[in-house]
Every structure is written in structure tokens, then in C-alpha cells.
Motif scaffolding. Structure first.
Motif, mmCIF file in Angstrom:
data_model
loop_
_atom_site.group_PDB
_atom_site.id
_atom_site.type_symbol
_atom_site.label_atom_id
_atom_site.label_comp_id
_atom_site.label_asym_id
_atom_site.label_seq_id
_atom_site.Cartn_x
_atom_site.Cartn_y
_atom_site.Cartn_z
ATOM 1 N N GLY A 1 0.812 -1.213 0.000
ATOM 2 C CA GLY A 1 0.000 0.000 0.000
ATOM 3 C C GLY A 1 0.844 1.260 0.000
ATOM 4 N N TYR A 2 1.928 1.236 0.770
ATOM 5 C CA TYR A 2 2.836 2.390 0.798
ATOM 6 C C TYR A 2 3.552 2.567 -0.538
ATOM 7 N N HIS A 3 3.859 1.464 -1.201
ATOM 8 C CA HIS A 3 4.543 1.547 -2.490
ATOM 9 C C HIS A 3 3.588 1.938 -3.618
ATOM 10 N N ALA A 4 2.295 1.642 -3.451
ATOM 11 C CA ALA A 4 1.341 1.827 -4.546
ATOM 12 C C ALA A 4 0.858 3.263 -4.710
ATOM 13 N N VAL A 5 0.913 4.072 -3.633
ATOM 14 C CA VAL A 5 0.494 5.470 -3.783
ATOM 15 C C VAL A 5 1.459 6.179 -4.730
ATOM 16 N N TYR A 6 1.003 7.274 -5.326
ATOM 17 C CA TYR A 6 1.841 7.914 -6.335
ATOM 18 C C TYR A 6 1.633 9.431 -6.339
ATOM 19 N N HIS A 7 2.605 10.095 -6.940
ATOM 20 C CA HIS A 7 2.575 11.549 -7.055
ATOM 21 C C HIS A 7 3.088 11.947 -8.434
ATOM 22 N N THR A 8 2.831 13.188 -8.824
ATOM 23 C CA THR A 8 3.113 13.605 -10.199
ATOM 24 C C THR A 8 4.009 14.836 -10.233
ATOM 25 N N GLU A 9 4.453 15.153 -11.434
ATOM 26 C CA GLU A 9 5.175 16.391 -11.693
ATOM 27 C C GLU A 9 4.350 17.237 -12.653
ATOM 28 N N SER A 10 4.261 18.537 -12.381
ATOM 29 C CA SER A 10 3.496 19.422 -13.253
ATOM 30 C C SER A 10 4.067 19.390 -14.666
ATOM 31 N N ASN A 11 3.173 19.243 -15.627
ATOM 32 C CA ASN A 11 3.508 19.280 -17.053
ATOM 33 C C ASN A 11 4.346 18.099 -17.521
ATOM 34 N N TYR B 1 4.346 13.806 -17.703
ATOM 35 C CA TYR B 1 3.496 12.625 -17.526
ATOM 36 C C TYR B 1 4.278 11.548 -16.796
ATOM 37 N N ILE B 2 4.588 11.844 -15.536
ATOM 38 C CA ILE B 2 5.396 10.953 -14.722
ATOM 39 C C ILE B 2 4.670 10.680 -13.406
ATOM 40 N N HIS B 3 4.608 9.423 -13.041
ATOM 41 C CA HIS B 3 4.101 9.036 -11.729
ATOM 42 C C HIS B 3 5.273 8.615 -10.865
ATOM 43 N N LYS B 4 5.454 9.283 -9.740
ATOM 44 C CA LYS B 4 6.478 8.892 -8.773
ATOM 45 C C LYS B 4 5.810 8.004 -7.733
ATOM 46 N N MET B 5 6.253 6.763 -7.655
ATOM 47 C CA MET B 5 5.596 5.792 -6.786
ATOM 48 C C MET B 5 6.102 5.906 -5.352
ATOM 49 N N GLY B 6 5.188 5.700 -4.400
ATOM 50 C CA GLY B 6 5.524 5.705 -2.985
ATOM 51 C C GLY B 6 5.128 6.995 -2.307
ATOM 52 N N ILE B 7 5.133 6.961 -0.974
ATOM 53 C CA ILE B 7 4.774 8.155 -0.199
ATOM 54 C C ILE B 7 5.813 9.247 -0.386
ATOM 55 N N VAL B 8 5.420 10.465 -0.081
ATOM 56 C CA VAL B 8 6.350 11.598 -0.140
ATOM 57 C C VAL B 8 7.307 11.508 1.032
ATOM 58 N N GLU B 9 8.586 11.406 0.754
ATOM 59 C CA GLU B 9 9.573 11.368 1.836
ATOM 60 C C GLU B 9 9.597 12.719 2.539
ATOM 61 N N GLY B 10 9.503 12.685 3.871
ATOM 62 C CA GLY B 10 9.436 13.927 4.630
ATOM 63 C C GLY B 10 8.094 14.619 4.525
ATOM 64 N N GLY B 11 7.085 13.903 4.032
ATOM 65 C CA GLY B 11 5.765 14.489 3.843
ATOM 66 C C GLY B 11 4.840 14.246 5.018
ATOM 67 N N LYS B 12 3.546 14.395 4.753
ATOM 68 C CA LYS B 12 2.523 14.282 5.798
ATOM 69 C C LYS B 12 1.599 13.109 5.460
ATOM 70 N N VAL B 13 1.457 12.180 6.409
ATOM 71 C CA VAL B 13 0.662 10.971 6.214
ATOM 72 C C VAL B 13 -0.477 10.934 7.229
ATOM 73 N N ALA B 14 -1.674 10.580 6.767
ATOM 74 C CA ALA B 14 -2.818 10.343 7.646
ATOM 75 C C ALA B 14 -3.258 8.894 7.495
ATOM 76 N N LEU B 15 -3.403 8.203 8.619
ATOM 77 C CA LEU B 15 -3.876 6.825 8.656
ATOM 78 C C LEU B 15 -5.244 6.835 9.333
ATOM 79 N N LEU B 16 -6.308 6.647 8.559
ATOM 80 C CA LEU B 16 -7.671 6.809 9.065
ATOM 81 C C LEU B 16 -8.270 5.463 9.434
ATOM 82 N N GLY B 17 -8.918 5.408 10.612
ATOM 83 C CA GLY B 17 -9.482 4.154 11.097
ATOM 84 C C GLY B 17 -8.391 3.119 11.310
ATOM 85 N N ALA B 18 -7.272 3.556 11.864
ATOM 86 C CA ALA B 18 -6.046 2.759 11.790
ATOM 87 C C ALA B 18 -5.503 2.272 13.123
ATOM 88 N N ALA B 19 -6.362 2.040 14.112
ATOM 89 C CA ALA B 19 -5.867 1.495 15.378
ATOM 90 C C ALA B 19 -6.099 -0.003 15.493
#
Length: 419
Positions: A155-165, A167-185
Motif C-alpha cells: 500500500g505504501y509503495h502503490a500510492v503515487y505523485h506527479t510532476e506538473s507538465n 506525464y510521470i508518476h512517482k511511486m511511494g509516499i512523499v519522503e518527509g511528507g505528511k501521512v494520515a492513517l484513518l481508522g487505523a488502530a
């Protein structure tokens, strides 16, 4: 040789029985299964029987062994694989075979291959795919839990992010970013917290939500904000049960900017909508929880998807690389899958545990196949110890490990409770 196993015969027809295993072929491996953790997917297969896509139509005549989160020890290796494997090696199996497009998998589809058995025959397709994975750690339970842990890693590897303009998908969470885990106890959420704190790629902020304060308190005791800080992560536990505006409260924790990565760990419409509402620019939400309701749907902000752009996706299961990573991190002591385990039992309790799984509170239920033992919550071993010193000793081992299962507890159980 003979083995005992829990097998599916049809809808809600689950039987513990002894039967003869055939001699292995030159392209097969005979193994002893030590531990198997019970998955909700097994419960779904049992209540559906032959209607399940992975359970054969002729299961009444050719019953299949349950369990796919298993670990064990190789006993005998067929000639074809003797240059790669040898008796005595510990292993886990990546069960999502998808061999030549077939839906068949251990725990659902095979007469002699599954996790809720004393001995099993590993078919050639597992080795051909490279899915028989060696394990170097101490506890078999860690290897069993590498399968659910691999789903979290995936699941952590499957999320993705993009670059403006671009057509690239960067796979994985944003390093040093902000993560929310909902319903996660719950158990899978605990694994997600563990991975966020101890994987190579870490976020800077992790926010964990739930509506059950007891579960949140347990999570906070297992993974403290102080420990997280040492890992360079700011960790928050939030009970959203009484909040009037959950998205606003959660966004206030990150200065209103929104989250880079959001994971939804319960199949609840409100959580999915909250996840969409707290995404920041180029944020990605993984609807990780598997719903049983085929009609479950939710409302998402299409304006944000178009202009921000936010991403909505889902993942199920992990691949063999995810499982190898889980095994490696567990063996190195960086991940502690024991945080998921709340109950332990023997093979004689497996069928009842599977059929009543939704009604049994707590996290993962771990079965030891060489043992006959009523499914027991870890916290209840002390009470059993009032009547039996073996239980008292096991309770003391658990208490000395902050109430968690361990390799020491596993060894004591196998040495003193095996049939």
C-alpha cells in the motif's frame, strides 16, 4: 505420511481431520507448517464455499486446506529444487500466485497446500514463480505475519505523485511528507504505523485516527510519540468520535495544508470522504480497506481531482518484493509484527476461530499447528495460569515483553504444549 488439517467442504462446512498425504513428486517440496495467522479472507471463503472465486467447484469431493498466512520448515526437497532449497530451512510463501492467470491460491484451492495443517506439499508453481521465500529470523510468527505486512508495504509503495507538465508518476509516499492513517488502530493500522516509523522512506508527520479510545491507547503505548520523534517523525493519535468537523481538525494539525498521503483502513464511507477532504495538492488517497459491500460508494471532490490534482486509488495485497522487504525488516528487528497479535491458539481451535472471526475482538489470531490449545487472548494466559503452571510461565514471558507475543513465547509454547 499423515497430517491433520482444517479443510473446506462447502459453504460453512469446515472440518478438522486427519488424512494421508501422497508422496511428493520430483518438482514438489514437503514442509512442516508451524504457524498460520487467520485472515478475514479465509472467513469469506468459508461462508461462500464453492461460490468463492478461488474455491474449486468440486470442493465437496476434493476438500481444500485453509490458511494462507503461514510459515514453516522444509522437510524434504524434490530433485528439481535440491540446488535451491534444503531440509531445515525456514520459509514463508507469497500466496498470491496468479499462476498463468489462475485464481487458485494456497488456503483456498489446494487439497494438500495451505496453512492450517501440520504438513503440506508445496507445488512446483510456487518455486517456479520464486514465491517460496527463505526466512532468517527467530520467530515463525513473524514470517506468518509477513503476508499481511506485505499488504501494508504494498500500500505504501502503490500510492503515487506527479510532476506538473510531465506525464510521470512517482511511486511511494512523499519522503518527509505528511501521512494520515484513518481508522487505523486495528491490526493492519498498527502495522502501518510500524512501517511508517521504521522503513527507509519516512514521512515527517503521521496522524492516526480511530473512534475507539482503547484501541488508540494501545497503539500509543506500542508506538509512542517519543519513539517516533527519535525516528524523525511527529506522531499524533486522534479520536474523531465526537468531532464536529473532522477534516478541519485534521488539517489544522498540518497548518491547513492538507496531507500528501492518506490511507483508509476501515471500509467506511465517512472515512473515505474525510480522506478526500484532507488531501493537499498532488495528495494521494489509498482506500486500503476491503469492503464486503459491492455497492459501497462515496462522494469525492472532482474540482480538487481536476485542479489540485488529487489522486484516489486502492490496493489489495502485496507482491513478492513487498513480502521480501517485510521478512527482511522483521528479521532485522526493525518491524515488530507481534503488535498485531492478540490471540494464540492450536490447530484444534482454528475452525471455530475462522467461522466466528468477525465476532472475536482484538487483532490477529495466530494458530500453531503442532499444538492443541483453546484460542486464548494474550492477556488471559495469566488467569489460565492459576490452574496450570505452564500457562503461568507463558503469561510471565508475555508480560516481560510488554504484553506482546515473542520468539521466546513461541519457543516455550512449542516446547511445552505440542501434541
Amino acid at each position: 505420511m499423515k497430517t491433520r488439517a482444517v479443510r473446506i467442504y462447502g459453504e460453512n462446512d469446515l472440518r478438522l481431520e486427519e488424512f494421508e498425504l501422497p508422496e511428493i513428486k520430483d518438482d514438489e517440496i514437503l514442509a512442516r507448517i508451524v504457524s498460520n495467522s487467520i485472515c478475514m479472507s479465509t472467513y469469506k471463503a468459508v461462508i461462500q464455499g464453492g461460490r468463492h472465486k478461488r474455491v474449486p467447484d468440486d470442493v465437496a469431493e476434493k476438500p481444500t486446506i485453509t490458511g494462507h498466512e503461514f510459515a514453516g520448515e522444509i522437510i524434504k526437497v524434490g530433485k528439481k529444487w535440491q540446488d535451491q532449497f534444503e531440509p531445515g530451512e525456514k520459509f514463508a510463501v507469497q500466496p498470491a500466485l496468479n499462476y498463468k492467470g489462475s485464481p487458485y491460491a494456497p488456503g483456498y484451492s489446494y487439497q494438500y497446500f495451505g496453512g492450517n495443517t501440520e504438513y503440506t506439499i508445496i507445488p512446483q508453481e510456487v518455486m517456479e514463480l520464486g514465491y517460496l521465500l527463505k526466512y532468517e529470523g527467530d520467530g515463525f510468527y513473524e514470517a506468518s505475519l509477513s503476508e499481511p505486512m506485505s499488504c501494508i508495504v504494498g500500500g505504501y509503495h502503490a500510492v503515487y505523485h506527479t510532476e506538473s507538465n510531465n506525464y510521470i508518476h512517482k511511486m511511494g509516499i512523499v519522503e518527509g511528507g505528511k501521512v494520515a492513517l484513518l481508522g487505523a488502530a486495528g491490526p493492519m493500522g498498527l502495522g502501518a504505523i510500524d512501517y511508517a516509523l521504521h522503513a527507509d522512506r519516512k514521512p515527517a508527520v503521521v496522524v492516526v485516527t480511530d473512534i475507539n479510545q482503547d484501541r488508540l491507547d494501545r497503539a500509543a503505548a506500542l508506538f509512542t510519540p517519543e519513539e517516533a520523534k527519535k525516528q524523525g517523525v511527529e506522531l499524533h493519535y486522534i479520536n474523531t468520535a465526537e468531532m464536529e468537523d473532522v477534516p478541519a481538525e485534521l488539517k489544522s494539525l498540518v497548518e491547513g495544508e492538507g496531507y500528501d498521503d492518506v490511507f483508509v483502513y476501515a471500509p467506511v464511507r465517512a472515512l473515505a470522504e474525510q480522506g478526500d477532504q484532507i488531501l493537499g495538492k498532488d495528495g494521494c488517497m489509498n482506500f486500503f480497506a476491503g469492503p464486503t459491500d459491492k455497492e459501497l460508494s462515496a462522494e469525492f471532490n472532482l474540482y480538487n481531482i481536476h485542479y489540485s490534482p488529487t489522486h484516489i486509488m486502492g490496493s489489495t495485497g502485496g507482491n513478492d518484493d513487498d513480502m521480501r522487504e517485510s521478512l527482511k525488516l522483521s528479521a532485522a528487528g526493525r518491524l515488530n509484527p507481534a503488535t498485531m497479535i492478540t490471540h494464540v491458539g492450536g490447530l484444534d481451535s482454528a475452525a471455530d476461530t475462522i467461522q466466528n472471526l468477525p465476532k472475536i475482538p482484538g487483532g490477529k489470531k495466530l494458530i500453531y499447528n503442532a499444538v492443541d490449545l483453546e484460542l486464548t487472548a494474550l492477556e488471559d494466559f495469566a488467569k489460565k495460569g492459576e490452574q496450570d503452571p505452564k500457562y503461568a510461565e507463558l503469561a510471565e514471558i508475555i508480560a516481560d515483553n510488554k504484553g506482546l507475543w515473542s520468539a521466546k513465547a513461541e519457543k516455550y509454547l512449542l516446547d511445552n504444549f505440542s501434541k
